[in-house]
Design an enzyme around this catalytic site. Structure first.
Site, PDB file in Angstrom:
ATOM      1  N   SER A   7       0.483  -1.320   0.067  1.00 51.08           N
ATOM      2  CA  SER A   7       0.551   0.285  -0.088  1.00 51.08           C
ATOM      3  C   SER A   7       1.135   1.271  -0.267  1.00 51.08           C
ATOM      4  O   SER A   7       1.737   1.632   0.861  1.00 51.08           O
ATOM      5  CB  SER A   7      -0.743  -0.017   1.178  1.00 51.08           C
ATOM      6  OG  SER A   7      -1.416   1.075   1.173  1.00 51.08           O
ATOM      7  N   ASP A  34      -5.177   3.615  -1.937  1.00 51.49           N
ATOM      8  CA  ASP A  34      -5.582   4.075  -0.998  1.00 51.49           C
ATOM      9  C   ASP A  34      -6.609   4.895  -1.052  1.00 51.49           C
ATOM     10  O   ASP A  34      -5.522   6.289   0.003  1.00 51.49           O
ATOM     11  CB  ASP A  34      -5.578   3.702   1.045  1.00 51.49           C
ATOM     12  CG  ASP A  34      -4.774   1.979   1.071  1.00 51.49           C
ATOM     13  OD1 ASP A  34      -6.122   1.959   0.834  1.00 51.49           O
ATOM     14  OD2 ASP A  34      -3.618   1.954   1.501  1.00 51.49           O
ATOM     15  N   MET A  36      -9.010   8.438  -0.052  1.00 51.77           N
ATOM     16  CA  MET A  36      -9.697   8.887   1.412  1.00 51.77           C
ATOM     17  C   MET A  36     -10.478  10.027   0.951  1.00 51.77           C
ATOM     18  O   MET A  36      -9.366  11.071   0.622  1.00 51.77           O
ATOM     19  CB  MET A  36      -8.869   7.978   2.674  1.00 51.77           C
ATOM     20  CG  MET A  36      -8.619   6.905   2.855  1.00 51.77           C
ATOM     21  SD  MET A  36      -7.091   7.015   4.115  1.00 51.77           S
ATOM     22  CE  MET A  36      -6.493   5.567   4.100  1.00 51.77           C
ATOM     23  N   HIS A  65      -8.350   1.163  -3.561  1.00 51.48           N
ATOM     24  CA  HIS A  65      -9.182   0.690  -2.893  1.00 51.48           C
ATOM     25  C   HIS A  65     -10.234   2.072  -2.474  1.00 51.48           C
ATOM     26  O   HIS A  65      -8.932   3.011  -1.814  1.00 51.48           O
ATOM     27  CB  HIS A  65      -8.379   0.770  -1.438  1.00 51.48           C
ATOM     28  CG  HIS A  65      -9.290   0.122  -0.419  1.00 51.48           C
ATOM     29  ND1 HIS A  65      -8.386   0.127   0.686  1.00 51.48           N
ATOM     30  CD2 HIS A  65     -10.171  -0.504   0.104  1.00 51.48           C
ATOM     31  CE1 HIS A  65      -9.274  -0.425   2.069  1.00 51.48           C
ATOM     32  NE2 HIS A  65     -10.669   0.286   1.274  1.00 51.48           N
ATOM     33  N   MET A 136     -11.459  -5.711   5.325  1.00 52.50           N
ATOM     34  CA  MET A 136     -10.891  -4.986   6.129  1.00 52.50           C
ATOM     35  C   MET A 136     -10.349  -5.237   7.217  1.00 52.50           C
ATOM     36  O   MET A 136     -11.178  -5.752   8.092  1.00 52.50           O
ATOM     37  CB  MET A 136     -11.340  -3.811   6.375  1.00 52.50           C
ATOM     38  CG  MET A 136     -11.297  -2.617   4.842  1.00 52.50           C
ATOM     39  SD  MET A 136     -10.318  -2.108   4.520  1.00 52.50           S
ATOM     40  CE  MET A 136      -8.679  -1.665   5.613  1.00 52.50           C
ATOM     41  N   GLY A 143      -3.080   3.984   8.370  1.00 55.02           N
ATOM     42  CA  GLY A 143      -2.153   2.370   7.792  1.00 55.02           C
ATOM     43  C   GLY A 143      -1.546   2.555   9.385  1.00 55.02           C
ATOM     44  O   GLY A 143      -2.047   3.466  10.665  1.00 55.02           O
ATOM     45  N   ASP A 174      -6.535  -6.325   4.142  1.00 52.32           N
ATOM     46  CA  ASP A 174      -6.070  -4.903   4.542  1.00 52.32           C
ATOM     47  C   ASP A 174      -5.722  -4.336   5.824  1.00 52.32           C
ATOM     48  O   ASP A 174      -7.191  -4.267   6.180  1.00 52.32           O
ATOM     49  CB  ASP A 174      -7.015  -4.181   3.103  1.00 52.32           C
ATOM     50  CG  ASP A 174      -6.687  -2.660   3.087  1.00 52.32           C
ATOM     51  OD1 ASP A 174      -4.888  -2.648   3.681  1.00 52.32           O
ATOM     52  OD2 ASP A 174      -6.525  -2.302   2.519  1.00 52.32           O
ATOM     53  N   GLY A 175      -5.046  -4.273   6.743  1.00 50.60           N
ATOM     54  CA  GLY A 175      -5.072  -3.322   7.502  1.00 50.60           C
ATOM     55  C   GLY A 175      -3.878  -4.335   8.477  1.00 50.60           C
ATOM     56  O   GLY A 175      -4.162  -5.236   9.084  1.00 50.60           O
TER      57      GLY A 175
END
Ligand code: DX5
Ligand code: ZN
Length: 215
Positions: A7, A34, A36, A65, A136, A143, A174-175
């Site tokens: 990522s 990512d 947002m 994403h 998720m 992050g 993810d995460g």
């Protein structure tokens, strides 16, 4: 083999082109991007312009994403900017089925992502219409958060469903993914590991990725 998707949220944004080339040289399978909007999540990152700028720096698929409200307003812009896979959040849109069709009609892979609080059952109506399910394993937005172990059951449920119905759907997590939690996720059924801190912070990204691919 497990796919690894670094990522770029954890990359140096001042040298993003070089960071993306570094990811490719390190043997990654996809580049995870990512997006947002400060509304769906409490953070702001990048838009289609940045995707367009990094596109010439790699041949790897760009795994975009979208952590944004009203993703229908932006799907086309990200597709035109060079995304290969476009993932929307189930919690962020009222017309998910229509959006998945739109993503596919733009010639892109279509994904749905679900937050830790959203049960697997909610994606059941869409499982036959997606290429990717992004589970998720932290609450999205930042992050470097710790992996939520309670999400492992959901990964198992998803894997069982995909296998039982012979679906061609990647299961990405993810995460908080690192060498330990990534292995647990793969054992539970994940096929793609997205990770920021653990890969960009690794002393040798290439070595780290080669270990993860063999989980
Ligand atoms: C979180 C993002 C993740 C993030 C993961 O909201 O969707 O892709 O970059 O970062 P790490 O791996 O550091 O938890
Ligand atoms: Zn992500």
């Amino acid at each position: 083999m497990v796919k690894v998707a670094p990522s770029i949220l954890s990359a140096d944004f001042a040298t993003l082109g070089e960071e993306v080339r570094r990811v490719e040289r390190a043997g990654a399978d996809w580049v995870h991007v990512d997006v947002m909007d400060g509304q769906f999540v409490p953070n702001i990152t990048i838009g289609p312009g940045v995707v367009r700028s990094i596109r010439p720096h790699t041949k790897l698929p760009l795994d975009v994403h979208l952590m944004i409200v009203r993703p229908e307003n932006f799907v086309e812009a990200f597709a035109r900017a060079g995304a290969d896979l476009i993932t929307i959040h189930l919690e962020a849109s009222k017309n998910v089925a229509e959006l998945l069709l739109q993503i596919k009609s733009l010639g892109k892979g279509a994904g749905i992502s679900i937050n830790p609080g959203t049960p697997f059952e909610k994606v059941l109506p869409f499982m036959e219409h997606i290429d990717l399910l992004l589970i998720m394993t932290v609450n999205p937005g930042f992050g470097g958060q710790p992996f939520m172990h309670e999400c492992l059951d959901k990964i198992r449920q998803a894997r069982e469903h995909v296998d039982r119905h012979h679906l061609c759907v990647e299961i990405e997590v993810d995460g908080g993914i690192n060498a330990q939690t990534g292995k647990l996720a793969v054992q539970a059924g994940a096929s793609v590991l997205a990770a920021g801190n653990a890969l960009f912070g690794a002393p040798d990204m290439r070595k780290e990725i080669s270990i993860w691919k063999r989980f």
